[in-house]
Motif scaffolding. Structure first.
Motif, short mmCIF file in Angstrom:
data_model
loop_
_atom_site.label_atom_id
_atom_site.label_comp_id
_atom_site.label_asym_id
_atom_site.label_seq_id
_atom_site.Cartn_x
_atom_site.Cartn_y
_atom_site.Cartn_z
N SER A 62 28.44 -10.22 -64.20
CA SER A 62 28.06 -9.55 -65.42
C SER A 62 27.55 -10.49 -66.51
CB SER A 62 29.24 -8.73 -65.97
OG SER A 62 30.34 -9.56 -66.25
N VAL A 63 27.88 -11.77 -66.40
CA VAL A 63 27.47 -12.73 -67.43
C VAL A 63 26.58 -13.83 -66.88
CG1 VAL A 63 29.62 -12.28 -68.66
CG2 VAL A 63 29.44 -14.29 -67.18
N LYS A 64 26.35 -13.84 -65.59
CA LYS A 64 25.57 -14.90 -64.97
C LYS A 64 24.17 -14.98 -65.58
CE LYS A 64 26.70 -15.66 -60.88
NZ LYS A 64 26.98 -15.55 -59.42
N GLY A 65 23.77 -16.18 -65.92
CA GLY A 65 22.49 -16.40 -66.54
C GLY A 65 22.50 -16.28 -68.04
N ARG A 66 23.59 -15.79 -68.60
CA ARG A 66 23.70 -15.63 -70.04
C ARG A 66 24.80 -16.49 -70.65
NH1 ARG A 66 25.28 -10.95 -72.07
NH2 ARG A 66 26.48 -10.33 -70.23
N PHE A 67 25.90 -16.65 -69.93
CA PHE A 67 27.04 -17.42 -70.42
C PHE A 67 27.15 -18.73 -69.67
CE2 PHE A 67 29.93 -13.64 -71.88
CZ PHE A 67 28.88 -13.13 -72.63
N THR A 68 27.61 -19.76 -70.35
CA THR A 68 27.83 -21.05 -69.74
C THR A 68 29.19 -21.60 -70.17
OG1 THR A 68 25.45 -21.56 -69.74
CG2 THR A 68 26.97 -23.40 -69.42
N ILE A 69 30.02 -21.92 -69.20
CA ILE A 69 31.31 -22.52 -69.48
C ILE A 69 31.20 -24.03 -69.31
CG2 ILE A 69 32.15 -22.26 -67.11
CD1 ILE A 69 34.94 -21.73 -68.28
N SER A 70 31.88 -24.77 -70.16
CA SER A 70 31.90 -26.22 -70.07
C SER A 70 33.24 -26.72 -70.58
CB SER A 70 30.74 -26.85 -70.86
OG SER A 70 30.83 -26.53 -72.24
N ARG A 71 33.55 -27.97 -70.28
CA ARG A 71 34.81 -28.54 -70.75
C ARG A 71 34.63 -29.98 -71.17
NH1 ARG A 71 38.90 -28.14 -65.82
NH2 ARG A 71 40.22 -29.45 -67.17
N ASP A 72 35.43 -30.39 -72.12
CA ASP A 72 35.45 -31.76 -72.60
C ASP A 72 36.90 -32.19 -72.59
OD1 ASP A 72 35.41 -34.17 -73.96
OD2 ASP A 72 33.94 -33.51 -75.43
N ASP A 73 37.30 -32.86 -71.52
CA ASP A 73 38.71 -33.22 -71.37
C ASP A 73 39.17 -34.23 -72.42
OD1 ASP A 73 38.76 -33.09 -67.71
OD2 ASP A 73 38.97 -31.53 -69.22
#
Length: 116
Positions: A62-73
């Motif tokens: 439902s969010v593919k191509g619109r949302f991006t998850i990322s992390r900064d440990d």
């Protein structure tokens, strides 16, 4: 005690963008998997996206191509960049950190409202 705090939610028009942040505090450093979930009124909580310690992510269809998850440990922070928002994205968004098969923590949520 591990605490996850979400921020960045708000009201936005359809087609707009928001970036959610989740900052982790406590004695645990580095989750195996971090994730974003959401719960709309009258609906069950659903998975939005996850990211593992190596940076590999999985997005819900439902969010593919619109949302991006990322992390900064280094900052103990996970982000969710949300673009092309739709009214159906309206929900409370929750951050989750999993540290083992039996240890996970949840944030209190941040409201995202998308107007048509």
């Amino acid at each position: 005690q591990v605490t996850l705090v979400e921020s960045g939610g708000g009201l936005v028009q359809a087609g707009g963008s928001l970036r959610l942040s989740c900052t982790v505090s406590g004695s645990i450093f580095g989750a195996i998997i971090m994730g974003w979930y959401r719960q709309a009124p009258g609906k069950q909580r659903e998975l939005v996206a996850t990211i593992n310690s190596g940076g590999s992510s999985i997005d819900a269809d439902s969010v593919k191509g619109r949302f991006t998850i990322s992390r900064d440990d280094a900052k103990n922070t996970v982000y969710l960049q949300m673009n092309s928002l739709k009214p159906e994205d309206t929900a409370v968004y929750y951050c989750n950190g999993r540290y083992s098969a039996r240890t996970q923590y949840w944030g209190q949520g941040t409201q995202v409202t998308v107007s048509s």
